[in-house]
Design an enzyme around this catalytic site. Structure first.
Site, PDB file in Angstrom:
ATOM      1  N   ASP A   1      37.576  40.098 -40.253  1.00 26.06           N
ATOM      2  CA  ASP A   1      38.642  40.091 -42.023  1.00 26.06           C
ATOM      3  C   ASP A   1      38.753  38.592 -42.234  1.00 26.06           C
ATOM      4  O   ASP A   1      37.941  37.807 -42.253  1.00 26.06           O
ATOM      5  CB  ASP A   1      39.674  41.293 -41.745  1.00 26.06           C
TER       6      ASP A   1
ATOM      7  N   ASP B   1      45.488  34.010 -41.835  1.00 26.39           N
ATOM      8  CA  ASP B   1      46.406  34.547 -42.429  1.00 26.39           C
ATOM      9  C   ASP B   1      47.762  34.409 -42.637  1.00 26.39           C
ATOM     10  O   ASP B   1      47.712  34.062 -41.211  1.00 26.39           O
ATOM     11  CB  ASP B   1      46.088  35.649 -42.794  1.00 26.39           C
TER      12      ASP B   1
ATOM     13  N   ARG C   1      39.437  32.218 -50.439  1.00 24.50           N
ATOM     14  CA  ARG C   1      40.458  31.422 -50.584  1.00 24.50           C
ATOM     15  C   ARG C   1      40.165  30.976 -48.764  1.00 24.50           C
ATOM     16  O   ARG C   1      40.575  30.383 -47.940  1.00 24.50           O
ATOM     17  CB  ARG C   1      40.345  33.162 -49.485  1.00 24.50           C
TER      18      ARG C   1
END
Length: 336
Positions: A170, A174, A226
């Site tokens: 993933d 994060d 991102r």
């Protein structure tokens, strides 16, 4: 490397050998197969992790506690989950699945150039045990079954520095769910799509007023998106990073986030920045002093709170960023 405002270099701290630890009482709670060892005393971080806030005087990690060396997942899980400070040195390759929870007052530092966390990742804290005041340095993360590293559950004062991230399932790194005062510096991100998410999702409005994060001197090397993608956080400071061959975009500011993008070098990036992305509403983004080589025009909107209201910093010349970052990222660069 570039100038790191407020950074101090200190001498190495000598950990207590196992036999001496038993004599002094430091070994009374030790995992039976972990050895006490020498390890680096972490220099103070810069950026948001350096800010005195929320009861913390910057980010110090586990230096108030003993130093241990771990060589397997059981040992890493044990020390990362202890309710007392530790400097945890990772030696060699540690393979596991899922996530290991890291609670408050820990430094997790790779030894040399061969410390690898493979198959799983690290999560700062849980819903009941905070992952505050944590330092992660000099590690290679690869092949994670979920996130490689997740700063979550209101963790604050976290420094992630000189690591290598690749080939996860993933996100590589994060930051979400109310976390705050984080610095992400001198890391190499490669061989992956989703590099750095900042903000849980469009409906998690509890992130408002948090997610103050500094990204500097990172190498986003062919990662797709991102870098970071931001929701709600302000100010988010993105400076002196090297963007190379990023297919979808560099930085995305969404959901009324406030992002300052300055002094970066974008090479072969069609969309250096977006305000709003996919189904997420627009954020605010200020871009200044960046270099664009074979790249598009950044999208900008509105004004952003200046990071200098929180900390001082010195920009490197953005034209020098590719050379500086290539020379300074990855593992094996700390402790010089």
């Amino acid at each position: 490397m570039g100038t790191r405002s407020g950074l101090s270099r200190r001498s190495l701290v000598v950990g207590v050998p196992a036999a001496a630890a038993l004599a002094t009482g430091l070994g009374t709670t030790a995992h039976p197969r972990a050895a006490m060892a020498a390890g680096p005393l972490d220099p103070a971080p810069d950026g948001f992790a350096s800010v005195n806030a929320l009861g913390r005087n910057g980010t110090t990690g586990g230096v108030a506690g003993p130093t241990v060396t771990v060589t397997d997942a059981d040992q890493l899980t044990y020390y990362a989950g202890r309710n007392t400070p530790y400097v945890i040195l990772v030696s060699g390759r540690i393979e596991f699945d899922d996530m290991i929870t890291v609670v408050a007052d820990k430094s997790i530092i790779g030894v040399g150039t061969s410390a690898v966390i493979s198959g799983g990742g690290l999560q700062m804290g849980s819903t009941t045990r905070p992952g505050n005041n944590v330092i992660v340095r000099n590690l290679t993360f690869t092949g994670a079954s979920d996130d490689s590293l997740s700063v979550t559950n209101s963790a604050h004062h976290v420094w992630i520095d000189h690591n290598d991230f690749s080939a996860g399932y993933d996100g590589l790194l994060d930051v979400k769910r109310g976390s705050d005062f984080v610095t992400i510096s001198w890391n190499h991100f490669h061989n992956h799509s989703k590099a750095c998410l900042l903000g849980h999702n469009d409906t998690y409005t509890a992130d408002k007023g948090h997610l103050r994060v500094t990204y500097h001197h990172n190498f986003f090397d062919g990662t797709v998106q991102r870098h970071p993608r931001v929701r709600f956080g302000e100010p988010v400071h993105v400076y002196n990073n090297y963007y190379l061959n990023n297919e979808l975009y560099g930085v995305a500011s969404t959901m009324d986030a406030g992002v300052l993008v300055e002094g970066n070098y974008f090479e072969n990036v069609a969309h250096p920045s977006h305000v709003g992305y996919d189904k997420s509403g627009p954020g605010r983004l200020v871009a200044r002093n960046n270099v664009f080589v074979n790249s598009g025009t950044p999208e900008t909107l509105g004004t952003v709170v200046e990071p200098r209201t929180y900390y001082n910093y010195t920009l490197d010349d953005p034209a020098r960023v590719p050379a500086l970052v290539r020379a300074g990222v990855r593992v094996g660069k700390i402790g010089a």
